[in-house]
Write a protein that holds these residues in place. Structure first.
Motif, short mmCIF file in Angstrom:
data_model
loop_
_atom_site.label_atom_id
_atom_site.label_comp_id
_atom_site.label_asym_id
_atom_site.label_seq_id
_atom_site.Cartn_x
_atom_site.Cartn_y
_atom_site.Cartn_z
N ILE A 244 13.24 7.05 0.48
CA ILE A 244 12.36 6.71 -0.64
C ILE A 244 12.31 5.20 -0.86
O ILE A 244 11.23 4.60 -0.96
CB ILE A 244 12.83 7.41 -1.93
CG1 ILE A 244 12.70 8.93 -1.75
CG2 ILE A 244 12.04 6.95 -3.13
CD1 ILE A 244 13.28 9.73 -2.87
N ALA A 245 13.48 4.59 -0.88
CA ALA A 245 13.54 3.14 -1.13
C ALA A 245 12.81 2.38 -0.03
O ALA A 245 12.12 1.39 -0.30
CB ALA A 245 14.99 2.68 -1.24
N GLY A 246 12.95 2.84 1.23
CA GLY A 246 12.27 2.19 2.35
C GLY A 246 10.76 2.23 2.16
O GLY A 246 10.06 1.23 2.34
N LEU A 247 10.26 3.41 1.77
CA LEU A 247 8.81 3.54 1.56
C LEU A 247 8.34 2.65 0.43
O LEU A 247 7.30 1.98 0.54
CB LEU A 247 8.46 5.01 1.27
CG LEU A 247 8.52 5.94 2.49
CD1 LEU A 247 8.26 7.38 2.08
CD2 LEU A 247 7.51 5.50 3.54
N VAL A 248 9.10 2.64 -0.67
CA VAL A 248 8.74 1.81 -1.81
C VAL A 248 8.63 0.34 -1.38
O VAL A 248 7.65 -0.35 -1.64
CB VAL A 248 9.77 1.94 -2.95
CG1 VAL A 248 9.54 0.87 -4.01
CG2 VAL A 248 9.71 3.33 -3.57
N LEU A 249 9.65 -0.11 -0.64
CA LEU A 249 9.67 -1.50 -0.22
C LEU A 249 8.50 -1.83 0.70
O LEU A 249 7.82 -2.85 0.54
CB LEU A 249 11.00 -1.81 0.48
CG LEU A 249 11.28 -3.28 0.68
CD1 LEU A 249 11.50 -3.97 -0.65
CD2 LEU A 249 12.50 -3.49 1.57
N GLY A 250 8.25 -0.94 1.67
CA GLY A 250 7.15 -1.16 2.60
C GLY A 250 5.81 -1.25 1.89
O GLY A 250 5.00 -2.13 2.15
N LEU A 251 5.61 -0.32 0.94
CA LEU A 251 4.35 -0.32 0.20
C LEU A 251 4.19 -1.59 -0.63
O LEU A 251 3.15 -2.26 -0.57
CB LEU A 251 4.29 0.91 -0.71
CG LEU A 251 3.92 2.22 0.00
CD1 LEU A 251 4.09 3.40 -0.93
CD2 LEU A 251 2.49 2.15 0.53
N VAL A 252 5.23 -1.90 -1.40
CA VAL A 252 5.14 -3.08 -2.27
C VAL A 252 4.88 -4.34 -1.45
O VAL A 252 4.02 -5.15 -1.77
CB VAL A 252 6.44 -3.24 -3.10
CG1 VAL A 252 6.43 -4.58 -3.82
CG2 VAL A 252 6.56 -2.11 -4.10
N GLU A 253 5.60 -4.47 -0.34
CA GLU A 253 5.41 -5.66 0.51
C GLU A 253 3.99 -5.76 1.01
O GLU A 253 3.39 -6.83 1.01
CB GLU A 253 6.37 -5.61 1.69
CG GLU A 253 7.71 -6.20 1.37
CD GLU A 253 8.54 -6.39 2.62
OE1 GLU A 253 8.01 -6.16 3.71
OE2 GLU A 253 9.70 -6.76 2.49
N ASN A 254 3.47 -4.63 1.44
CA ASN A 254 2.11 -4.67 1.98
C ASN A 254 1.07 -4.98 0.91
O ASN A 254 0.14 -5.72 1.14
CB ASN A 254 1.80 -3.34 2.67
CG ASN A 254 1.59 -3.53 4.16
OD1 ASN A 254 2.16 -4.47 4.73
ND2 ASN A 254 0.80 -2.70 4.78
N TYR A 255 1.27 -4.37 -0.28
CA TYR A 255 0.34 -4.67 -1.37
C TYR A 255 0.40 -6.16 -1.72
O TYR A 255 -0.63 -6.81 -1.89
CB TYR A 255 0.67 -3.84 -2.62
CG TYR A 255 0.32 -2.37 -2.47
CD1 TYR A 255 -0.84 -1.97 -1.83
CD2 TYR A 255 1.16 -1.39 -2.98
CE1 TYR A 255 -1.16 -0.63 -1.69
CE2 TYR A 255 0.86 -0.05 -2.85
CZ TYR A 255 -0.30 0.34 -2.20
OH TYR A 255 -0.60 1.65 -2.07
N VAL A 256 1.63 -6.68 -1.83
CA VAL A 256 1.78 -8.09 -2.17
C VAL A 256 1.15 -8.96 -1.09
O VAL A 256 0.41 -9.91 -1.38
CB VAL A 256 3.26 -8.46 -2.38
CG1 VAL A 256 3.42 -9.97 -2.47
CG2 VAL A 256 3.80 -7.79 -3.64
N ALA A 257 1.40 -8.63 0.17
CA ALA A 257 0.89 -9.45 1.27
C ALA A 257 -0.62 -9.46 1.27
O ALA A 257 -1.24 -10.49 1.49
CB ALA A 257 1.43 -8.93 2.60
#
Lengths: 290, 305, 248
Positions: A244-257
């Motif tokens: 779950i944490a991995g997915l959250v991080l991946g999503l947030v990073e991509n949105y921010v990027a």
């Protein structure tokens, strides 16, 4: 647009989850805080590159060869380099400090070898970069394949740990090494295996990542850091939490990027990390301990 | 004050007086080596000021060093020098306080992880700022500060870090830190506000790192984020402090001198394999001399007695 | 309200296990109260909740009329609640003298310098460790480490002293000395709550007993009365159903 970013975020998140699962095995079971973890990922990525451009073989073939090699290498590292520290350490904290120091040294050695071999330049290769259209969004086939393989590997690991005898032994050591010994589990072997398995996982992730990301010899530290953040966020030793944490991080990073600024992705990682530390220091799924 | 303490103070004063003469005695190469050694002496001593008693391994030295260096690069041309140093110190304090307050009340691992990526984070933030706001990446540092002046400033900073370390050792804070290093739960139960003590010491130790960076910046005429936040600096400081021994105030210096000379040699001989060499030296130290040279010295002194 | 310590509805769960379940009791100034119960009944958890080492899920703890539930450990220690640990935890790198000095330097007295050092020496004398002033704790015997821990707790100048099986593991002579020491502390006006299994000590020291079983308070009152209580006997020796079983 949103769907595309989400899809590529899920792919990246799947990679982080896979990487973090390996680290949670190493840290949660073998009690080694491995700061050279990400270097192995980059080394595997270089190996996949070599498979593709040097031997003209599919990186998927690399997926069959590289992780077993990483398993053997990690096993050797644990037995030769880390077990003396395990024996020497009087307490768990002492082992943590010693392992941080030793693997920090290892980080510079592996990184130095890669820098000597490949320099600081960025590498990538083009494998299956065919655009696919899913529900109106465009995704590269290599990303989708990487995600599918990550899911398969992660699921396989989860089943292996929950359904087999050896997996149960490994989980027992994670919960309580002393008690595990009492029920005749060989803690040293279980720790070595968990450490080696962690190495194999991160190598698999390295091969997958190389299919769709550009990488260089200095990038290992960033992956180690993200894996650590994911492990802490998910709760140490918790595979589902890491997912779950991995997915959250991946999503947030991509949105921010995409929507804010690509230069701020690491800042976003830190922001999430801080938020978790302040609100739920035991991790998203972790239970407060006694 | 005991006789031993009086003697150490006298020895320290004498050593400082001799070291102050270095710019007159050696040429440019000797001076630049001396600057290198003294700057690492400050960094390693400051590092172990915090990490020694608390046993929290900080991997963020260069984050603060770099903040200091960048402050100089930004303000040196427009502001008087003491103001530049003051600004550097204030920025360092604020960052250290944020990091300390958010991680040091939790278990040590969080702090290690946080400090592990801190330099990278600050580097990316500075890069982002420079690219988007000032539209320059990399700055020239023009000052009329000479190498000898840099050396003397660093020497003064070294004296200061030793005086502060000495005073902490005799103070309530010093006792609190030793108690925390032994058993944090017990320390709390004896009335010690452990978070406050740790944050206070962390902030204090990082101020020295920030100032070292600020003072060193004029040595380079050009800096960019990759130079100012080079992770090898954190790593080098860590090795030096560990080789010397973090349990004594004088310990880190014992590691700084031989390693600074060794690294100078390695960098000249094996410029492309430097980080491999450093990594190997480091692993060797962790395995062979876990308590550092100071520990060996103490053992040797104790044995015949 | 004249109680020194007033606990109401104190509850603490660990996952699915309720270690302390709606516990209420109060302690008057000057009392010596024994906290009893079978292993795992939640006694040490109660001490951890009182000293602030653990946070309660619900319930109130008032010390001298002041709510201390949820306060930081060091704040509670400075208010005058000191404790010892079930397994001794001396500060290993500090001499006995410096161990005691921590309590003086950070406790209620905030003492430092020559006065604090002299007080530390007096406290070491008090618990019978005067000769071990400069020794490291590791060189002490088990009983002496326990004495050291007590001296460190006393350095906080506590009004309430929490002793977690401080008398366990002592031989008969040491036990006698230990009981005498606790009695003299009580004579000095310190209120004491002790978790203890040693019955001799309980009978000779405690004016009142609290008995816990599976996190609940099952009895409270003078020792003779409480120890004769059938429910207490059952808690220690097992249910009737068990004793009726065939494993005798």
């Amino acid at each position: 647009m949103l769907l595309e970013v989400t899809l590529s975020g899920v792919t990246l998140g799947g990679m982080y989850a896979l990487v973090a699962m390996g680290l949670t095995l190493q840290y949660g079971v073998a009690r080694i805080m491995n700061l050279s973890y990400g270097e192995l990922l980059i080394a595997a990525a270089f190996a996949a590159l070599w498979f593709y451009s040097g031997l003209a073989l599919s990186p998927l073939l690399g997926l069959l060869v590289v992780p077993p090699l990483a398993f053997a290498l990690s096993y050797a590292i644990y037995r030769i380099l880390l077990q003396p520290l395990v024996r020497r350490a009087k307490t768990r904290d002492a082992l943590e400090v010693d392992s941080i120091l030793a693997t920090f040294g290892l980080l510079f050695v592996i990184q130095g070898v890669m820098l000597a071999a490949f320099g600081g330049a960025y590498y990538s290769y083009s494998f299956l970069s065919i655009p696919l259209h899913i529900a109106g969004a465009t995704v590269a086939a290599n990303r989708l394949l990487a995600l599918v393989l990550a899911v398969v590997i992660g699921l396989g690991l989860y089943l292996a740990l929950t359904r087999t005898r050896l997996g149960t032994a490994v989980r027992a050591v994670a919960v309580d090494p002393v008690a595990a010994q009492l029920v005749a589990i060989d803690v040293r072997t279980a720790s070595a295996l968990a450490f080696a398995l962690g190495g194999a996982l991160v190598a698999a992730a390295g091969v997958l990542v190389s299919m769709f990301l550009t990488f260089n010899a200095n990038l290992g530290v960033v992956f180690t850091l993200k894996a650590l953040v994911v492990v802490i966020m998910g709760g140490v030793g918790n595979l589902l939490g890491a997912l779950i944490a991995g997915l959250v991080l991946g999503l947030v990073e991509n949105y921010v990027a995409v929507f804010v600024d690509p230069g701020l992705t690491l800042a976003a990682t830190y922001a999430i990390f801080l938020l978790v530390l302040l609100v739920r220091p035991q991790g998203l799924l972790g239970r407060s301990s006694r | 004050m005991s006789r031993r303490e009086t003697l150490s103070i006298l020895a320290g004063a004498l050593a400082t007086a001799i070291l102050a003469c270095v710019p007159f005695l050696f040429g440019d190469y000797g001076l630049s080596l001396a600057i290198n050694i003294v700057s690492y002496a400050v960094l390693a001593t400051a590092w172990s000021l915090f990490s020694g008693p608390t046993r929290y391994v900080s991997l963020a030295t260069v984050a603060f060093f770099g903040i200091g260096a960048y402050t100089t690069a930004v303000f040196a041309e427009t502001l008087p020098w003491p103001a530049v140093l003051a600004i550097a110190a204030v920025i360092g304090v604020v960052v250290a306080a944020i990091v300390g307050l958010s991680t040091l009340r939790l278990s040590g691992v969080y702090f290690v992880i946080f400090s592990f990526g801190l330099a990278e984070l600050v580097r990316q933030l500075v890069t982002w700022w420079e690219v988007n706001k000032t539209r320059t990446l990399g700055r020239y540092v023009f000052t009329d500060i000479t190498a000898a002046q840099i050396y003397w400033q660093l020497l003064a900073l070294a004296v200061l870090v030793f005086v502060v370390g000495f005073l902490i050792g005799r103070s309530r804070l010093g006792l609190a830190l030793r108690a925390i290093g032994d058993d944090e739960t017990v320390a709390r139960h004896t009335g010690i506000d452990t978070t406050r003590a740790k944050v206070a010491l962390f902030v204090l130790s990082t101020v020295f790192m920030t100032l070292t960076g600020a003072i060193m910046a004029p040595r380079w005429t050009y800096i960019d984020p990759a130079i100012a936040f080079n992770p090898v600096v954190s790593f080098t400081v860590l090795i030096m402090a560990l080789l010397g021994g973090v349990h004594r105030l004088y310990g880190p210096v014992l590691g700084v001198v031989p390693l600074a000379l060794l690294f100078e040699f390695l960098l000249a001989r094996f410029p492309n394999h430097f980080s491999i060499m450093v990594g190997l030296v480091f692993i060797l130290i962790v395995y062979a001399i876990p308590r550092g040279i100071a520990g060996l010295v103490e053992q040797a002194v104790r044995r015949p007695a | 309200m004249s109680a020194l310590l007033q606990v109401e509805g104190l509850t603490r769960r660990f996952g699915g296990l309720t270690a302390v379940d709606a516990l209420s009791f109060s302690i008057e100034p000057g009392e010596v109260v024994g906290l009893l119960g079978p292993n795992g009944s939640g006694k040490t958890t109660v001490l951890n909740l009182l000293s602030g080492a653990l946070r309660a899920d619900t319930g109130r703890i008032a010390f001298k009329g002041q709510e201390i539930g949820g306060r930081a450990v060091h704040t509670i220690a400075r208010l005058g609640v000191a404790r010892t640990f079930q397994l001794v935890r001396p500060l290993a790198s500090l001499s006995c003298h410096d161990n005691v000095l921590t309590g003086l330097a950070f406790g209620r007295s905030r003492a430092w310098g020559a006065t604090a050092r002299a007080t530390a020496d007096t406290l070491l004398e008090r618990v019978g460790l005067g000769r071990a002033r400069d020794t490291l704790p590791a060189e002490l015997t088990y009983i002496d480490q326990k004495r050291l821990e007590l001296a460190r707790a006393l350095a906080l100048q506590p009004e309430l002293l929490l002793l977690d099986e401080w008398l366990a593991g002592l031989n008969p002579t040491e036990l006698e000395e230990g009981i005498a020491l606790i009695r003299s502390l009580s004579g000095q006006g310190i209120t004491i709550l002790l978790v203890e299994h040693v019955m001799d000590a309980i009978r000779s020291l405690c004016g009142r007993l609290l008995v816990m079983n599976t996190g609940r308070l099952i009895a409270s009152g003078p020792p003779q009365q409480v120890l004769a209580n059938p429910e207490v006997v059952r808690a220690y020796l097992g249910d009737d159903g068990d004793t009726g079983g065939g494993d005798a």
